[in-house]
Design a protein around this motif. Structure first.
Motif, PDB file in Angstrom:
ATOM      1  N   ARG A 116      52.548 -82.576  22.500  1.00  0.00           N
ATOM      2  CA  ARG A 116      53.042 -83.138  23.618  1.00  0.00           C
ATOM      3  C   ARG A 116      51.753 -83.032  24.403  1.00  0.00           C
ATOM      4  O   ARG A 116      51.441 -81.192  24.536  1.00  0.00           O
ATOM      5  CB  ARG A 116      54.418 -82.990  24.071  1.00  0.00           C
ATOM      6  CG  ARG A 116      54.796 -83.860  25.383  1.00  0.00           C
ATOM      7  CD  ARG A 116      55.214 -85.429  25.042  1.00  0.00           C
ATOM      8  NE  ARG A 116      54.987 -86.757  25.951  1.00  0.00           N
ATOM      9  CZ  ARG A 116      55.499 -87.906  26.740  1.00  0.00           C
ATOM     10  NH1 ARG A 116      55.303 -88.200  24.769  1.00  0.00           N
ATOM     11  NH2 ARG A 116      55.405 -87.863  26.570  1.00  0.00           N
ATOM     12  N   TRP A 163      50.641 -81.548  28.536  1.00  0.00           N
ATOM     13  CA  TRP A 163      51.098 -81.065  29.411  1.00  0.00           C
ATOM     14  C   TRP A 163      50.105 -80.416  30.200  1.00  0.00           C
ATOM     15  O   TRP A 163      48.671 -82.081  30.581  1.00  0.00           O
ATOM     16  CB  TRP A 163      51.119 -79.142  28.918  1.00  0.00           C
ATOM     17  CG  TRP A 163      49.972 -78.616  28.127  1.00  0.00           C
ATOM     18  CD1 TRP A 163      49.922 -79.057  26.751  1.00  0.00           C
ATOM     19  CD2 TRP A 163      48.427 -78.032  28.758  1.00  0.00           C
ATOM     20  NE1 TRP A 163      48.285 -78.157  26.061  1.00  0.00           N
ATOM     21  CE2 TRP A 163      47.497 -77.633  27.481  1.00  0.00           C
ATOM     22  CE3 TRP A 163      48.369 -78.080  29.760  1.00  0.00           C
ATOM     23  CZ2 TRP A 163      46.934 -77.334  27.384  1.00  0.00           C
ATOM     24  CZ3 TRP A 163      47.006 -77.056  29.717  1.00  0.00           C
ATOM     25  CH2 TRP A 163      46.147 -77.121  28.806  1.00  0.00           C
ATOM     26  N   TYR A 182      50.684 -69.426  27.341  1.00  0.00           N
ATOM     27  CA  TYR A 182      50.125 -70.913  26.965  1.00  0.00           C
ATOM     28  C   TYR A 182      51.499 -72.164  26.465  1.00  0.00           C
ATOM     29  O   TYR A 182      51.852 -72.593  26.481  1.00  0.00           O
ATOM     30  CB  TYR A 182      49.654 -70.770  25.371  1.00  0.00           C
ATOM     31  CG  TYR A 182      49.233 -72.529  24.612  1.00  0.00           C
ATOM     32  CD1 TYR A 182      49.023 -73.223  25.477  1.00  0.00           C
ATOM     33  CD2 TYR A 182      49.983 -72.857  23.706  1.00  0.00           C
ATOM     34  CE1 TYR A 182      48.330 -74.404  24.592  1.00  0.00           C
ATOM     35  CE2 TYR A 182      50.306 -73.774  22.743  1.00  0.00           C
ATOM     36  CZ  TYR A 182      49.354 -74.634  23.272  1.00  0.00           C
ATOM     37  OH  TYR A 182      48.927 -76.173  22.998  1.00  0.00           O
ATOM     38  N   LYS A 183      52.702 -70.929  26.226  1.00  0.00           N
ATOM     39  CA  LYS A 183      53.621 -71.314  26.159  1.00  0.00           C
ATOM     40  C   LYS A 183      54.741 -71.908  27.193  1.00  0.00           C
ATOM     41  O   LYS A 183      55.353 -72.942  26.939  1.00  0.00           O
ATOM     42  CB  LYS A 183      54.696 -70.208  25.868  1.00  0.00           C
ATOM     43  CG  LYS A 183      54.333 -70.162  24.061  1.00  0.00           C
ATOM     44  CD  LYS A 183      55.617 -68.377  23.613  1.00  0.00           C
ATOM     45  CE  LYS A 183      54.984 -68.233  22.080  1.00  0.00           C
ATOM     46  NZ  LYS A 183      56.126 -67.397  21.378  1.00  0.00           N
ATOM     47  N   SER A 227      52.839 -75.026  28.584  1.00  0.00           N
ATOM     48  CA  SER A 227      52.975 -76.031  27.623  1.00  0.00           C
ATOM     49  C   SER A 227      54.232 -76.618  27.281  1.00  0.00           C
ATOM     50  O   SER A 227      54.295 -77.675  27.363  1.00  0.00           O
ATOM     51  CB  SER A 227      52.117 -76.162  25.876  1.00  0.00           C
ATOM     52  OG  SER A 227      52.946 -74.920  25.394  1.00  0.00           O
ATOM     53  N   SER A 228      55.058 -75.869  28.235  1.00  0.00           N
ATOM     54  CA  SER A 228      56.548 -75.888  27.253  1.00  0.00           C
ATOM     55  C   SER A 228      57.310 -76.558  29.125  1.00  0.00           C
ATOM     56  O   SER A 228      58.430 -77.194  29.199  1.00  0.00           O
ATOM     57  CB  SER A 228      57.292 -74.668  27.574  1.00  0.00           C
ATOM     58  OG  SER A 228      57.496 -73.983  28.109  1.00  0.00           O
ATOM     59  N   ALA A 229      56.606 -76.679  30.643  1.00  0.00           N
ATOM     60  CA  ALA A 229      57.189 -76.584  31.390  1.00  0.00           C
ATOM     61  C   ALA A 229      56.710 -78.362  31.573  1.00  0.00           C
ATOM     62  O   ALA A 229      55.689 -78.404  31.360  1.00  0.00           O
ATOM     63  CB  ALA A 229      56.035 -75.847  33.026  1.00  0.00           C
ATOM     64  N   GLY A 234      52.807 -77.099  34.758  1.00  0.00           N
ATOM     65  CA  GLY A 234      52.668 -75.829  34.475  1.00  0.00           C
ATOM     66  C   GLY A 234      51.410 -75.409  35.352  1.00  0.00           C
ATOM     67  O   GLY A 234      51.119 -74.387  35.215  1.00  0.00           O
TER      68      GLY A 234
END
Length: 606
Positions: free
Chosen positions: A47, A49, A298-299, A302-304, A307
């Motif tokens: 996905r 980001w 990166y976590k 890429s998960s927000a 970012g």
């Protein structure tokens, strides 16, 4: 509405340990699912980001077959977006190494260079006549464009050919190493200046230079949307590190420079945006999937849902305290080790303890170079700045550093600081303690029964190319070379060109000795000289072909040719590095300072 591909794809990481995975970087125009599908059934998806309204993905590709080459396409939300329709380029492919005797050979081809000003030839009205006389613009053909053109011609002549067939022919490298100044934040093109002028007045600082993240994205668009470079980066894995122009000319040259820049109202945003954009566009692709999985930033990004703030806060912390990040990294290509070192952000700038690398960074470099000593046949140390300069230039930088530190009093110190910034006196020689530490590390790595066949320091920055070999102590068994290659696409002023030539000459060496006496400093305890001729000026790329414990070096310059061909890489240096006596410790005594080492038994020109 269907998502579109804004930039990319860039093939970044290819796994040389298993030969089964890779990463592909893309930018889309909206949030979507990015997918890579390979012709052999391998693939992956991720996905996108978001940072500052832009959408990115670093797609992990798994299921690749070791020792193979497979075409791939990019899909956004299931719709094909790459390859593009129209341009006359072959399919983008991922080539993997053979692992564990899988039928391939152990050849590794590393092509490297730096300093690419990517603006296209002038097209504005009033310069068309000049463009007809110089169809590639005032700087001549771009070496990356020309590499792509030559690769396409190679593939058209023999689609089944591999580099293993002939290590002197063909142009496709296994990895492309870009050693800094991938973009010029302080030297924008006419087209970019017009675009900036639509956002803000050019009469206010930072004037025609980039000011924020959005303007940085324009630089990468201009650089990586070049059709030939776009295809090249989609099919050749790349590794990158920044140099000064990626943020600002003379970035972190000295404490006085840093204090002056921090006092301006625009510098903070420029520095933070430069680090943010470097992380997105260059740094992430240097990392393996395992490293990405361990990367907390990166976590978070890429998960927000967005970012931007997480990345901005990180970049601001790094600008305040460079120890908050590590931009350096190591990659092993079979029995070839590349250690890329950040020579910009971790500097210690106080005159009393001036160092190219902070202690923690120097310890990291030493650990990565010496880890598993004996497990690699060739060691490559990537640094945007040359370790060995023309001898007179080296001595001038040592002299200048001594004066800046107050060896001749405060008046000389003030004058020397002005000289340091205006003349870019900031290479390893300008940090004498760090120069000595790097030399000692190379000496250690190159000594003993487990020494690699070659140790090469890869560098750019200085807008010309040369090969230099030092006369190190008898215990050093490795062939040690300074390999400097720059620019990919830029120019050099005539006076600077003459100065670099003078730096290798007898009178230049005499002047260097005089400067070190005036600065009350000692000179380097070993000498070095050019190998194979040079220096060479022009748009150029250097390639190391490493097979077993053998090494071959080639320097290619981009040349304008006939209308039908347009441009072509022409070899100006092609030599085999003789490693047959590497196991013999009797290389003779160390030479007197700046005396030319005897290279006759070490290099064979062809």
């Amino acid at each position: 509405m269907t998502a579109a591909l804004r930039l990319g794809p860039l093939l970044r990481y290819v796994d040389w340990q298993s030969g089964t995975s890779a990463t592909v970087w893309v930018e889309s125009d909206r949030s979507c699912e990015a997918e890579v599908r390979c012709a052999d059934g391998a693939g992956g998806s991720a996905r996108t980001w978001q940072v500052a309204g832009h959408h990115y993905a670093l797609v992990p590709v798994t299921g690749l077959t070791p020792g193979s080459e497979t075409a791939y396409g990019v899909f956004l939300d299931g719709e094909p977006v790459w390859p593009l329709a129209g341009p006359p380029f072959p399919e983008s492919t991922i080539r993997t190494p053979a692992i564990g005797g899988g039928g391939g050979d152990d050849t590794v081809r590393v092509t490297f260079g730096s300093c690419r000003w990517s603006a296209p030839p002038p097209e504005a009205e009033g310069v068309r006549a000049r463009a007809r006389l110089k169809p590639f613009g005032p700087f001549g053909p771009d070496a990356l464009d020309t590499l792509a053109s030559d690769m396409v011609r190679d593939m058209a002549r023999d689609p089944g050919r591999t580099e293993a067939d002939d290590d002197t022919g063909g142009h496709r490298p296994d990895v492309l190493v870009l050693l800094g100044d991938q973009v010029y934040a302080d030297k924008t093109s006419e087209a970019t200046r017009r675009w900036i002028a639509e956002r803000r007045p050019l009469t206010e600082p930072p004037w025609h230079q980039v000011a924020d993240f959005e303007e940085y994205t324009r630089l990468y668009d201009e650089s990586w949307l070049d059709p030939e470079v776009r295809w090249l980066l989609s099919t050749v894995p790349s590794l990158m590190i920044f140099d000064d122009h990626d943020v600002m000319d003379d970035w972190n040259t000295s404490e006085a420079w840093r204090d002056r820049m921090r006092a301006t109202p625009w510098w903070r945003e420029r520095a933070v945006s430069g680090l943010m954009s470097y992380w997105v566009y260059q740094h992430l692709g240097n990392l393996s999937p395992a490293e990405l999985a361990r990367d907390e930033l990166y976590k978070a990004v890429s998960s927000a849902p967005d970012g931007t703030e997480a990345l901005r806060e990180f970049a601001a912390r790094v600008d305040d305290d460079p120890a908050e990040a590590r931009w350096s990294y190591r990659r092993d290509f079979g029995r070839v080790r590349l250690v890329m070192v950040d020579t910009r952000t971790t500097r210690v700038l106080g005159e009393s303890a001036r160092a190219m690398l902070a202690p923690a960074e120097a310890d990291w470099l030493r650990g990565e170079v010496l880890a598993g000593h004996g497990s690699y046949d060739h060691l490559l140390i990537g640094t945007s700045l040359p370790w060995l300069l023309p001898p007179a230039v080296h001595d001038a930088e040592v002299w200048n550093a001594a004066l800046c530190a107050g060896k001749r009093g405060p008046r000389w110190a003030r004058v020397a600081e002005i000289m340091r910034q205006r003349a870019d006196l900031e290479h390893w020689a300008a940090f004498p303690a760090s120069f000595t530490e790097l030399t000692e590390l190379i000496t250690t790595a190159g000594s003993g029964p487990d020494a690699p066949a070659t140790i090469s320091v890869l560098a750019g920055d200085v807008h010309h190319a040369y090969v230099a070999e030092p006369a190190l102590p008898d215990a050093v068994r490795s062939r040690v070379l300074q390999l400097t290659c720059s620019p990919v696409h830029n120019n050099i002023h005539t006076i600077v060109r003459l100065g670099f030539r003078f730096g290798w000459s007898g009178p230049g060496r005499w002047l260097g000795r005089a400067l070190t006496r005036h600065g009350r400093v000692g000179r380097a305890p070993f000498g070095w000289d050019r190998v194979g001729g040079g220096p060479w000026f022009g748009n150029q790329l250097m390639t190391l072909t490493l097979r077993g414990r053998a090494a071959r070096l080639r320097l290619d310059q981009a040349r304008a040719e006939t209308h039908e061909v347009g441009k072509r890489l022409a070899a100006v240096l092609d030599m085999e590095v003789d490693t047959t006596t590497v196991a013999d410790p009797a290389k003779g005594p160390a030479k007197d300072v700046h005396e030319a080492p005897d290279t006759r038994a070490r290099v064979r020109m062809e």
